[in-house]
Design a protein around this motif. Structure first.
Motif, short mmCIF file in Angstrom:
data_model
loop_
_atom_site.label_atom_id
_atom_site.label_comp_id
_atom_site.label_asym_id
_atom_site.label_seq_id
_atom_site.Cartn_x
_atom_site.Cartn_y
_atom_site.Cartn_z
N LEU A 5 0.83 -1.20 0.00
CA LEU A 5 0.00 0.00 0.00
C LEU A 5 0.86 1.25 0.00
CD1 LEU A 5 -2.69 -0.94 2.69
CD2 LEU A 5 -3.00 -0.91 0.20
N ASP A 6 0.29 2.34 -0.51
CA ASP A 6 0.98 3.62 -0.42
C ASP A 6 1.09 4.01 1.06
OD1 ASP A 6 1.03 6.73 -0.32
OD2 ASP A 6 1.42 6.25 -2.42
N GLU A 40 -6.30 17.20 5.15
CA GLU A 40 -6.88 18.26 4.33
C GLU A 40 -6.69 17.96 2.85
OE1 GLU A 40 -4.99 21.77 5.71
OE2 GLU A 40 -6.45 22.15 7.31
N ALA A 41 -5.56 17.37 2.50
CA ALA A 41 -5.26 17.06 1.10
C ALA A 41 -5.79 15.70 0.68
CB ALA A 41 -3.76 17.14 0.86
N GLU A 42 -5.73 14.73 1.57
CA GLU A 42 -6.01 13.34 1.20
C GLU A 42 -7.43 12.87 1.52
OE1 GLU A 42 -4.07 11.33 -0.45
OE2 GLU A 42 -2.30 12.60 -0.51
N SER A 43 -8.00 13.31 2.64
CA SER A 43 -9.32 12.82 3.01
C SER A 43 -10.05 13.82 3.90
CB SER A 43 -9.22 11.47 3.73
OG SER A 43 -10.50 10.96 4.03
N ASP A 74 -20.11 8.70 -2.24
CA ASP A 74 -20.48 10.06 -2.59
C ASP A 74 -19.27 10.98 -2.63
OD1 ASP A 74 -23.31 9.63 -2.70
OD2 ASP A 74 -23.24 9.45 -0.52
N PHE A 75 -18.14 10.49 -2.14
CA PHE A 75 -16.92 11.29 -2.10
C PHE A 75 -15.92 10.81 -3.14
CE2 PHE A 75 -13.14 13.30 -0.81
CZ PHE A 75 -12.18 12.35 -0.52
N GLU A 76 -15.87 9.51 -3.36
CA GLU A 76 -14.84 8.93 -4.21
C GLU A 76 -15.21 8.99 -5.68
OE1 GLU A 76 -14.28 4.98 -2.88
OE2 GLU A 76 -12.71 5.52 -1.48
N VAL A 77 -14.17 9.00 -6.52
CA VAL A 77 -14.37 8.79 -7.95
C VAL A 77 -13.44 7.69 -8.44
CG1 VAL A 77 -15.09 11.14 -8.40
CG2 VAL A 77 -12.67 10.59 -8.46
N VAL A 78 -12.74 7.05 -7.50
CA VAL A 78 -11.78 6.00 -7.84
C VAL A 78 -12.32 4.68 -7.30
CG1 VAL A 78 -9.36 5.29 -7.69
CG2 VAL A 78 -9.98 7.71 -7.55
N SER A 92 -6.93 12.57 -4.15
CA SER A 92 -5.59 12.07 -4.44
C SER A 92 -5.66 10.57 -4.62
CB SER A 92 -4.63 12.42 -3.29
OG SER A 92 -3.41 11.72 -3.44
N PRO A 93 -4.89 10.01 -5.56
CA PRO A 93 -4.90 8.56 -5.75
C PRO A 93 -4.11 7.82 -4.68
CG PRO A 93 -3.33 9.58 -7.24
CD PRO A 93 -4.05 10.71 -6.55
N ARG A 94 -3.48 8.54 -3.76
CA ARG A 94 -2.66 7.86 -2.76
C ARG A 94 -3.49 7.17 -1.70
NH1 ARG A 94 2.08 11.17 -0.30
NH2 ARG A 94 0.39 12.52 0.42
N LEU A 95 -4.53 7.82 -1.21
CA LEU A 95 -5.37 7.24 -0.17
C LEU A 95 -6.72 6.90 -0.76
CD1 LEU A 95 -5.72 6.43 2.78
CD2 LEU A 95 -6.46 8.79 3.26
N VAL A 96 -6.88 5.67 -1.22
CA VAL A 96 -8.12 5.21 -1.84
C VAL A 96 -8.80 4.26 -0.87
CG1 VAL A 96 -9.16 4.07 -3.81
CG2 VAL A 96 -7.07 5.40 -4.11
N LEU A 97 -10.04 4.56 -0.51
CA LEU A 97 -10.76 3.76 0.46
C LEU A 97 -11.89 2.99 -0.21
CD1 LEU A 97 -11.01 6.41 3.32
CD2 LEU A 97 -9.28 4.64 3.00
N SER A 98 -12.19 1.82 0.33
CA SER A 98 -13.28 1.00 -0.21
C SER A 98 -14.61 1.73 -0.04
CB SER A 98 -13.34 -0.34 0.53
OG SER A 98 -12.10 -1.01 0.45
N VAL A 99 -15.58 1.36 -0.87
CA VAL A 99 -16.91 1.94 -0.79
C VAL A 99 -17.76 1.08 0.14
CG1 VAL A 99 -18.98 2.53 -2.08
CG2 VAL A 99 -16.72 2.90 -3.10
#
Length: 221
Positions: free
Chosen positions: A25-26, A55-58, A133-137, A172-179
């Motif tokens: 993981l990142d 603030e930048a990631e989540s 509702d927040f993610e696009v990844v 940011s693509p660094r912190l991607v969380l499951s839906v």
């Protein structure tokens, strides 16, 4: 150039991913886990590098932690501990490989739920909403690091900025969380000031058949 505090912050983040057996993981995932652990331990909001990172990631995760800390409600923190404890107990009944720090691994599995509740806070929605509702990844897999070479996801992340979200978080693509679907507990609803409208309506509903026009003090029996 990173200062000493920031360097330590990322060293701890990388250590977390190793301790939970997810070095692929990142380090951003390890950073998020360490932030939740720190806030839970100190019963406080993210500060310094922790705040800057979220603030930048989540922004949703930041909203959750800040609101919880501001409430001063111990029951809210206990509810967070219970969420984490639930995930800590799950691997015992499954086929997951043990790791050095199962509590930290449980926090990582809880992150999508916390972000989902945090997005509800940001949106001011009456009903709990999903982190979708927040993610696009898409949700992460073991091959996310390799799959990130594609340009389509980057393009959509750069354009979207979360439609309908007033906070307009920087994705940011660094912190991607499951839906995940999130249902806050009663303690969380109270600590995070969610669902007040419904509570207010219940409070104003007459308890008896006489209602607001019932007998006044000193009236006839």
């Amino acid at each position: 150039m990173k200062d000493v505090g920031e360097e330590i912050f990322w060293q701890n983040a990388r250590a977390v991913t190793r301790d939970i057996g997810m070095s692929h993981l990142d380090p951003a995932h390890g950073a998020a886990v360490e932030i939740v652990r720190w806030c839970l331990r100190h019963r406080g909001r993210p500060t310094h590098h922790r705040q800057t990172f979220l603030e930048a990631e989540s922004p949703p995760l930041l909203a959750y932690l800040e609101t919880l800390a501001t409430s001063g409600d111990a029951a809210g923190w206990r509810s967070l501990e219970q969420r984490i404890r639930l995930h800590a107990e799950l691997p015992r009944d499954g086929d997951m490989q043990p790791c050095r720090r199962p509590w930290l691994a449980a926090i990582w599995h809880t992150l999508p739920e916390l972000a989902g509740i945090g997005q509800t806070i940001l949106d001011g929605a009456d009903e709990p909403r999903s982190v979708a509702d927040f993610e696009v990844v898409p949700a992460p897999t073991d091959t996310d690091a390799k799959a990130s070479d594609g340009g389509d996801d980057k393009g959509s992340a750069g354009k979207a900025g979360s439609a309908g979200t007033t906070a307009k978080p920087k994705l940011s693509p660094r912190l991607v969380l499951s839906v995940v679907a999130v249902v806050p507990t009663e303690a969380e609803m109270k600590a995070l000031d969610l669902g007040d409208d419904a509570d207010a309506k219940n409070d104003t509903t007459p308890d008896g058949p006489e209602g607001p026009t019932g007998p006044k003090p000193g009236g006839s029996k």
